[in-house]
Design a protein around this motif. Sequence first.
Motif, PDB file in Angstrom:
ATOM      1  N   GLU B 138       0.867  -1.246   0.023  1.00 47.49           N
ATOM      2  CA  GLU B 138      -0.145   0.064   0.038  1.00 47.49           C
ATOM      3  C   GLU B 138       0.884   1.065   0.069  1.00 47.49           C
ATOM      4  OE1 GLU B 138      -0.141  -2.521   1.950  1.00 47.49           O
ATOM      5  OE2 GLU B 138      -2.115  -3.250   2.383  1.00 47.49           O
ATOM      6  N   THR B 139       1.756   1.407   0.949  1.00 49.59           N
ATOM      7  CA  THR B 139       2.643   2.572   1.115  1.00 49.59           C
ATOM      8  C   THR B 139       3.830   2.315   1.052  1.00 49.59           C
ATOM      9  OG1 THR B 139       2.545   2.176   3.463  1.00 49.59           O
ATOM     10  CG2 THR B 139       0.853   3.597   2.561  1.00 49.59           C
ATOM     11  N   ARG B 160       4.564   6.671  -0.352  1.00 49.75           N
ATOM     12  CA  ARG B 160       4.262   8.181   0.144  1.00 49.75           C
ATOM     13  C   ARG B 160       4.494   8.353   1.503  1.00 49.75           C
ATOM     14  NH1 ARG B 160      -0.225   7.905   3.464  1.00 49.75           N
ATOM     15  NH2 ARG B 160      -1.646   6.108   3.022  1.00 49.75           N
ATOM     16  N   ALA B 165      -3.982  11.481   8.782  1.00 48.11           N
ATOM     17  CA  ALA B 165      -5.380  10.564   8.498  1.00 48.11           C
ATOM     18  C   ALA B 165      -4.713   9.113   8.681  1.00 48.11           C
ATOM     19  CB  ALA B 165      -5.756  10.630   7.038  1.00 48.11           C
ATOM     20  N   ASP B 166      -3.674   8.855   8.485  1.00 43.16           N
ATOM     21  CA  ASP B 166      -3.270   7.436   8.711  1.00 43.16           C
ATOM     22  C   ASP B 166      -3.057   7.065  10.210  1.00 43.16           C
ATOM     23  OD1 ASP B 166      -2.352   6.227   6.088  1.00 43.16           O
ATOM     24  OD2 ASP B 166      -1.334   8.003   6.097  1.00 43.16           O
ATOM     25  N   VAL B 168      -4.552   8.622  12.731  1.00 39.69           N
ATOM     26  CA  VAL B 168      -6.160   8.619  13.328  1.00 39.69           C
ATOM     27  C   VAL B 168      -6.714   7.326  12.965  1.00 39.69           C
ATOM     28  CG1 VAL B 168      -8.353   9.603  13.032  1.00 39.69           C
ATOM     29  CG2 VAL B 168      -6.413  11.421  13.117  1.00 39.69           C
ATOM     30  N   ASP B 169      -6.743   6.917  11.570  1.00 41.35           N
ATOM     31  CA  ASP B 169      -7.106   5.550  11.300  1.00 41.35           C
ATOM     32  C   ASP B 169      -6.525   4.363  12.090  1.00 41.35           C
ATOM     33  OD1 ASP B 169      -8.908   3.803   9.470  1.00 41.35           O
ATOM     34  OD2 ASP B 169      -6.915   3.074   8.705  1.00 41.35           O
ATOM     35  N   VAL B 172      -8.135   4.251  15.323  1.00 40.18           N
ATOM     36  CA  VAL B 172      -9.670   3.986  15.195  1.00 40.18           C
ATOM     37  C   VAL B 172      -9.374   2.328  15.387  1.00 40.18           C
ATOM     38  CG1 VAL B 172     -11.800   4.017  14.098  1.00 40.18           C
ATOM     39  CG2 VAL B 172     -10.473   6.109  14.523  1.00 40.18           C
ATOM     40  N   LYS B 196     -15.656  -0.315  13.612  1.00 30.32           N
ATOM     41  CA  LYS B 196     -14.872   1.086  13.096  1.00 30.32           C
ATOM     42  C   LYS B 196     -15.919   2.057  12.849  1.00 30.32           C
ATOM     43  CE  LYS B 196     -10.786   1.466  10.749  1.00 30.32           C
ATOM     44  NZ  LYS B 196      -9.911   1.645   9.721  1.00 30.32           N
ATOM     45  N   ALA B 197     -16.946   1.542  12.008  1.00 24.30           N
ATOM     46  CA  ALA B 197     -17.687   2.532  11.321  1.00 24.30           C
ATOM     47  C   ALA B 197     -18.483   3.182  12.571  1.00 24.30           C
ATOM     48  CB  ALA B 197     -18.710   1.630  10.440  1.00 24.30           C
ATOM     49  N   ILE B 200     -16.143   5.676  13.945  1.00 21.90           N
ATOM     50  CA  ILE B 200     -16.104   6.856  12.989  1.00 21.90           C
ATOM     51  C   ILE B 200     -17.254   7.852  13.112  1.00 21.90           C
ATOM     52  CG2 ILE B 200     -15.691   7.749  10.756  1.00 21.90           C
ATOM     53  CD1 ILE B 200     -13.959   5.018  10.500  1.00 21.90           C
TER      54      ILE B 200
END
Lengths: 82, 206
Positions: B138-139, B160, B165-166, B168-169, B172, B196-197, B200
């Motif tokens: 992914e990264t 990247r 955001a990474d 915070v995710d 969570v 998770k939903a 959030i």
Amino acid sequence: MTTLYFLDAAEFTDVSAVAAAQPGARVERLPGYVTVTSNGPLIVDRRATGVRHSVWYSALAAVGHGRVVQYDKDALKVEPTP
Amino acid sequence: MTSPTAQVREQEAAPGGAAIHPVRGINHMAFPTFDPAGTIGFYRDVLGLPLVQTMQVKAWGAEYQRDFVHFFFDIGNADCLAFFYYFGQEPYRDKNLPPLLDLGKHVALHVDTLEDLDGFHKRIEDAGLKLQMRVMHETVESIYVRDPNDILIEIARPLRELTAADAVDAMVTAQALLDILAGDGEPTLDALWARKAELIASGVPA
């Protein structure tokens, strides 16, 4: 209403865009996430997204009020739950 | 005024975690080796990582202790990958480790650029070693090779930079995992997505 959550990161943009393009889908930006919501099933065609496998299989961050019934090399399909 | 909790979250969400804890990388990771010649050849000569410190130590303390040589390879940032060679110790290898758990245990070295990664790819192939995989994750993009001790070595370059955001995710996801593990239901990825939903939607990451 079923909601798919995607991390707001460059590698997942094409996945959320394909998810958002289906009829009845609504897109919203939350801090850190892009959400796609629909009253009906949500289907994402993997080939339409053009993303590599590692990105495809980690794209789904969360699912609100839905059940993942397919998540493989062909598609992601999520059906609403009560 | 920002709440203390929100301030902590802001700090935890800072890419790289700068200034919120005093740890500065890995001092060293250590593994036993039964093949010093292969190990020194692999790290120093194939990968080009300098041998920067050794110790020869007389056994002391616990009765299972043995005389040993401890040696350290520089892996950047003053961090080291270290090995113990114990004199007289019979070689041991866990042949029953399931493949999934074997792959899950590995060392990932960081390089900055594609050129750096290609350079290590070439070094490994030029040495006649088998490149296990080259993968666009992914990264990060990574190459994998087994060292002479059968340790899976990954060399990765970033695709990247990580963002708030990474981070915070990550918070969570970790909270959702802890919640479903503490719950009565079967812990599954489906349960994690659902929890998770909820988190959030309730504004936890905000």
